[in-house]
Each structure stands twice: as C-alpha cells, then as structure tokens.
Write an enzyme that holds these catalytic residues in place. Structure first.
Site, PDB file in Angstrom:
ATOM      1  N   SER A 118       0.828  -1.218   0.000  1.00 51.79           N
ATOM      2  CA  SER A 118       0.000   0.000   0.000  1.00 51.79           C
ATOM      3  C   SER A 118       0.864   1.271   0.000  1.00 51.79           C
ATOM      4  O   SER A 118       0.487   2.264  -0.626  1.00 51.79           O
ATOM      5  CB  SER A 118      -0.971   0.013   1.174  1.00 51.79           C
ATOM      6  N   ALA A 121       2.250   1.765  -3.499  1.00 44.05           N
ATOM      7  CA  ALA A 121       1.120   2.099  -4.372  1.00 44.05           C
ATOM      8  C   ALA A 121       0.743   3.567  -4.198  1.00 44.05           C
ATOM      9  O   ALA A 121       0.507   4.285  -5.176  1.00 44.05           O
ATOM     10  CB  ALA A 121      -0.075   1.192  -4.051  1.00 44.05           C
ATOM     11  N   ASP A 169       8.952  -3.093  -4.289  1.00 44.93           N
ATOM     12  CA  ASP A 169       7.556  -2.640  -4.153  1.00 44.93           C
ATOM     13  C   ASP A 169       7.188  -1.591  -5.208  1.00 44.93           C
ATOM     14  O   ASP A 169       6.134  -1.681  -5.861  1.00 44.93           O
ATOM     15  CB  ASP A 169       7.313  -2.054  -2.751  1.00 44.93           C
TER      16      ASP A 169
HETATM   17  C1  MEV Z   1       8.719  -5.155   1.999  1.00 45.71           C
HETATM   18  O1  MEV Z   1       7.562  -5.236   1.178  1.00 45.71           O
HETATM   19  C2  MEV Z   1       9.806  -6.005   1.445  1.00 45.71           C
HETATM   20  C3  MEV Z   1      11.123  -6.014   2.213  1.00 45.71           C
HETATM   21  O2  MEV Z   1      11.978  -6.907   1.471  1.00 45.71           O
HETATM   22  C4  MEV Z   1      11.754  -4.646   2.297  1.00 45.71           C
HETATM   23  C5  MEV Z   1      12.241  -4.103   0.941  1.00 45.71           C
HETATM   24  O3  MEV Z   1      12.428  -4.867   0.005  1.00 45.71           O
HETATM   25  O4  MEV Z   1      12.463  -2.873   0.882  1.00 45.71           O
HETATM   26  C6  MEV Z   1      10.982  -6.559   3.621  1.00 45.71           C
END
Ligand code: MEV
Length: 358
Positions: A118, A121, A169
C-alpha cells in the site's frame, strides 16, 4: 481537468528481506487497486486538499463478557499513507517546481500495513497523477508515460520515509506483471497468471498496548532493522540462509514457467522456513501458513516484511490453491477467515500503472 492514476497491490513470491542484501526476489501484481485522482481547487485556493476514501478497515474485536465492540480502524496505517503522499508532494515540488492548488482523492482496496504494497502504491499513484496534472508528463502518446522516471521518483520517496528499501515494491506498483530484482536491478518477466489465497492479519488483539499499535506504521523499517541486527550477530550462518534464498528464487521462476505447482509450492514452504529463521514470522501468520498446508495447499508462506508478535502479528501470508481441487481455494480462504484474517482469492500478473484523464 481531472487526472486519475491507478496502481495494483503487490505480493512478494520469493526473496523478501534477502532482496535488501542484493539477493534475487520475485514479485507480482495482484488484482486489487489503489487510485489517486487530482483535480483543481478553484481559483483562490492553494495547497493540497486530501480525501482518503474506503481504505479497508481492519475490523473490530470485542470481549463478549463486556459486550462492548471496539472498532479498530488502522488510523496509524492511514497516517503512514499520508506520510507517503506528503513525501511525494515535497519531492515533486523540489524536483519539478510544481505548486499545489489541487484536490486529491485516494481510494484503495489494498489493506494497510499488511505487506501488500500500500505504501509503494500510494507513492507511485500520487507521483504519476501529479506529474501528469502539472504537465511533467504529457497526456499525448503513450498511455503510461515515463514509467522508469516515475518508478525512480517513487523509490526515492520510499527510501526517504522507510530507510533501507529495495526497488521491489515500487517496481511492481509501476510495471505490474512480474518483476525480478537481481543485484538491485529491476527485470520485468513474462510468467503465467495464477490464483493465490491471501490472508491478512490486521485486527489487533485487545491485549496489545496503544503505544505498540502506534508503531505499526513503521513495521517494515523495524523488521528490516531487526534482520540486520540478527545478521550481524550470526554472520556466517546468515550467509548460507541468504544464498539459499537466492537459489530458491531462481528455481521458483523455472517452476512457474513450467506450471509445476507442487515444485513451486515446496519452494514456497522452504522460503517460509528461511523467513522464520531470520525472525520475521509471528505466531498468527505461522498458524495461517500451517492451516493452509494442512488443507492441501502445496505451498504457503509469509509475504512482505512479515510481522512481530508484540505488534499483534499484523501482516500477510499467501497460499497456492490445491491443484485439481476446484473447491480447495475457497476452503482455505474460509478457514483463514474463521481465524479472524481478512482472506481473499486473488490473481497475479495484474496490470501496472494506468494514468488517464477522467
Ligand atoms: C517489503 O515489502 C519487502 C522487504 O523486502 C523490504 C524491501 O524490500 O524494501 C521486507
């Protein structure tokens, strides 16, 4: 003029946390979306006016004996969403000299602080909508202009707020589909769409203190830091775990290409074990994984940053539907929901950023 930018939720299939240390990760976009609409505020109004609509709440809990329901809407999560909007605006103001006078309306089907992307996004959609509205991106030609720049702007905002953040992300929010991160580089992959059962723990038990709940919005940061500390204490052991995760991601891509769901599932189960080994699997998420495996999922794992018992175990898991059992996914979804999780059957490989005039 009104501009709408919409982006998908993300799920990390393999390699979360390890990706922060340049190991491979595989992520995909889910068919849940967040949108940001930007329109003018009228002549004499400057600044940014923000509406946040229908972000999924995290339900309520009650002590039956007391008979008093206590709603728990994730206000801390909502304030973290606002932090990403504010971060994006400040970044765009300094980089492109844009200057307010807009209404912004955010609508989301993506649960907050749940490991489903989120925050990324919010950043990507805010940046894309404002860039188009203020003419940084033109509205002619490609329907989704300058994806690379938008992703980089959003990654910049995420790093400023979250500290150590990989590109995973923001890449999925921007491009959709499937993305592999290798040595920090983003590669878009062409892989088949599959169904996944997603279970999210968002409802915080009454025993958890208010101070703890207020830490929820910084959960990812906290977990990434905790892994770093543990890695420093057990450096040679962690090296093997990290390398194993890197291999898992490589093997998983082959299994997915071949649609070998039993092999893919086994790799997920191993990945879950590695996440447990580095300390990011709280009891409630562990139970959802075990439940799914018991009900025939060939694979299940925590996804995203994971969670902490002291933060109520908030976070998400994913499970592969049992192949050849048309009711299998619904069975697992229902069982997850009965434990109090928000459970959904979703599709991978969803479309990335869409920017349009509405
Ligand atoms: C968070 O969605 C994913 C992690 O690997 C952190 C990142 O990649 O920045 C925990």
């Amino acid at each position: 003029m009104k501009i709408r930018a919409s982006v998908p939720a993300k799920v990390i299939l393999f390699g979360e946390h390890f990706v922060v240390y340049n190991k491979r990760a595989l992520a995909t976009a889910l068919n849940l979306r967040l949108s940001v609409e930007v329109s003018g505020r009228g002549k004499d109004k400057s600044g940014y006016h923000l509406y946040i609509e229908n972000i999924p709440s995290f339900g309520f809990q009650m002590e039956l004996a007391e008979g008093k329901a206590q709603p728990f809407i994730n206000y801390e999560g909502a304030s973290s969403a606002i932090a990403y909007v504010r971060g994006a605006i400040e970044y765009l103001e300094s980089k492109y000299g844009i200057e307010g006078g807009v209404e912004m309306r955010i609508k989301s089907d993506i649960p907050l602080s749940a490991g489903l992307g989120s925050s990324a996004a919010t950043s990507v959609a805010t940046i894309a909508a404002l860039r188009r509205y203020f003419g940084v991106d033109s509205d002619s030609g490609e329907p989704t202009p300058k994806l690379e720049e938008i992703r980089e702007d959003a990654h910049h905002v995420e790093k400023a707020i979250q500290g150590n953040a990989s590109s995973v992300d923001t890449a999925i929010s921007t491009y959709g589909g499937y993305v592999m991160i290798e040595n920090g580089e983003v590669k878009r992959l062409n892989l088949p769409a599959i169904d996944l059962i997603i279970g999210t723990i968002g409802c915080i038990p009454l025993g958890v203190s208010v101070e703890r709940i207020s830490e929820l919005s910084l959960k990812t940061k906290k977990l990434v830091e905790a892994v770093k500390t543990r890695r420093e204490a057990f450096k040679s052991v962690f090296e093997h775990i990290f390398n194993a995760s890197d291999e898992l991601t490589k093997e998983a891509i082959l299994a997915l290409e071949q649609r070998d769901f039993y092999r893919l599932g086994s790799l997920m189960n191993i990945n879950h074990g590695l996440l447990d080994a580095i300390g990011v699997v709280p009891r409630r998420l562990s139970e959802l994984v075990k439940l799914s495996q018991e009900l025939g999922a060939p694979g299940a794992k925590v996804t995203g940053a994971g969670g902490l018992d002291e933060l109520g175990g908030a976070g998400s898991v994913m499970a592969l539907p049992p192949p050849g059992d048309s009711n299998g996914a619904i069975k697992i979804k229902t069982a997850m929901a009965l434990t109090g999780a928000l459970a959904m059957v979703l599709k991978t490989n969803a479309k990335g950023l869409i920017v349009e005039s509405v």
